[in-house]
Scaffold this motif. Structure first.
Motif: not given
Length: 417
Positions: A16-22, A31-35, A80-86
């Protein structure tokens, strides 16, 4: 701890935070839309891979953005996958580290802000800190020593699997011109984990300054120490610089660091002054210049954009600017910038009208009689000069521009209080 990081609740919150941060895509183009669709298909396998220690982060994408004072800042954009894990790692580690961070640290922490740092700085100045030691850490995010940082993380993180995963992110490398370059030091600025790791590293500086009894404020790598005299400031500058470079293995930028009166320095975009024994803020001249540069970009006559796009861009800029700088004494600055911005808008309209007949027809529609409209429409003066003329200020008055939806800093400021 690794099980807490990859728990369903923590991973859902991270998404949710990764999606909100864009933000922009990484090296894989996702992209975040594809995550979300990707995680629905591969999330379970990713989670298992992390638990088994088999997951390897991808390299970050190097992006350079211009700095207000010249030069560029290098950002490392993870996938975006690594941003999600981070983000999942950062959320769990925050609950471990943040409660023990210094009260004088305000950057990238839950419940803390730049405004709180500025208000704390005011108190230090009012308490006698009439001189400031303004420390600038040279390319901080690029120079963090991995071994030093990991030793600090390991003080509270005992799960070796988590330490190994964090080390992988530190060493994930940068993709430059299609070639992966390994990181020997630094923590890429651009991922969700970097701010927390920076605070872990610089908390050592905070504790050292507290041990020495200094009054200070730190926001990420911006650190101001408040002292009573220039002589004390010079002494503090020398000793703290020695500590930073010898113990923390970082580098102080001596050209940008200085001992000065608070009114002579910029801290988080603000500068300080005293009035009736109270410390107050103005917006620093460089922050004003940066605002004008952004307005010039939006109202450029050659960017091919329409007035609707310009109006929306100015609105976003002014809302953000007022929200950030509203704690400063900015009424006079707002009025001055409003007048200058409106002139830029009038210039855009005059350029957009182009043909003499179009100019005449629009001037008549805006209230000028036809003879004067023809005379002004035939003017050969340049766009900027015309934009400051009495007739165009009358035709496209402040009230008219407000009706057309163009924002005003002064109006936004009045709504902010």
């Amino acid at each position: 701890m690794l099980e807490a990081i990859v728990s369903r609740e923590n991973l859902n919150l991270a998404y949710k935070r990764v999606k909100a941060n864009g933000g922009s895509h990484g090296v894989d183009g996702m992209t975040t839309e594809e995550l979300l669709p990707y995680l629905k298909q591969h999330g379970a396998a990713l989670r298992q891979s992390i638990l088994e220690g088999a997951y390897n982060p991808q390299a970050v994408r190097r992006v350079e953005i211009p700095k207000p004072d010249g030069g560029t800042r290098q950002l490392g954009i993870p996938t975006v996958v690594d941003r999600w894990i981070e983000q999942a790692i950062a959320q769990t580690l925050n609950s471990v580290f943040d409660k023990d961070f210094s009260e004088n640290s305000y950057g990238f922490r839950p419940g803390r802000s730049a405004h709180m740092a500025i208000k704390a700085a005011r108190k230090h100045i009012e308490a006698g800190g009439q001189w400031v030691v303004d420390l600038d850490l040279e390319k901080f995010f690029d120079r963090v020593n991995h071994d030093k940082l990991m030793s600090l993380v390991a003080r509270k993180v005992k799960d070796k699997r988590v330490l190994k995963l964090i080390r992988k992110y530190l060493e994930s490398g940068v993709l430059m011109n299609g070639i992966k370059v390994k990181n020997e030091e630094g923590t890429p600025q651009g991922g969700p984990l970097s701010p927390l790791l920076a605070n872990i590293m610089l908390d050592e500086l905070d504790k050292e300054l507290e041990r020495r009894g200094h009054r200070f404020c730190r926001y990420a790598d911006d650190c101001n120490i408040y002292v009573k005299s220039r002589k004390a400031g010079a002494r503090v500058m020398e000793s703290v610089t020695r500590y930073i470079e010898r113990v923390l293995k970082l580098k102080v930028n001596r050209k940008k660091s200085a001992v000065d009166k608070p009114c002579g320095r910029k801290f988080l975009g603000f500068t300080f002054y005293m009035k009736e024994g109270k410390s107050r803020n103005f917006i620093h001249a460089k922050s004003i210049q940066r605002f004008k540069e952004k307005v010039r970009e939006i109202t450029s006559r050659s960017n091919g954009r329409g007035m609707v796009w310009r109006r929306e861009g100015l609105t976003r800029l002014m809302i953000g600017w007022v929200n950030y700088f509203r704690i400063a004494d900015m009424q006079n600055t707002a009025r001055s910038l409003d007048g200058w911005t409106r002139r830029r808008i009038r210039m855009c309209y005059w350029k957009q009208w182009k043909k003499i007949k179009t100019k005449h027809d629009n001037l008549v529609r805006l209230g000028l009689d036809t003879s004067k409209a023809w005379a002004y429409a035939n003017s050969r003066k340049d766009y900027w000069r015309i934009s400051g003329s009495v007739f165009l200020n009358h035709a496209l008055s402040n009230e008219c521009l407000e009706e057309l939806g163009f924002p005003s800093l002064s109006r936004r400021l009045s709504l902010a209080y």
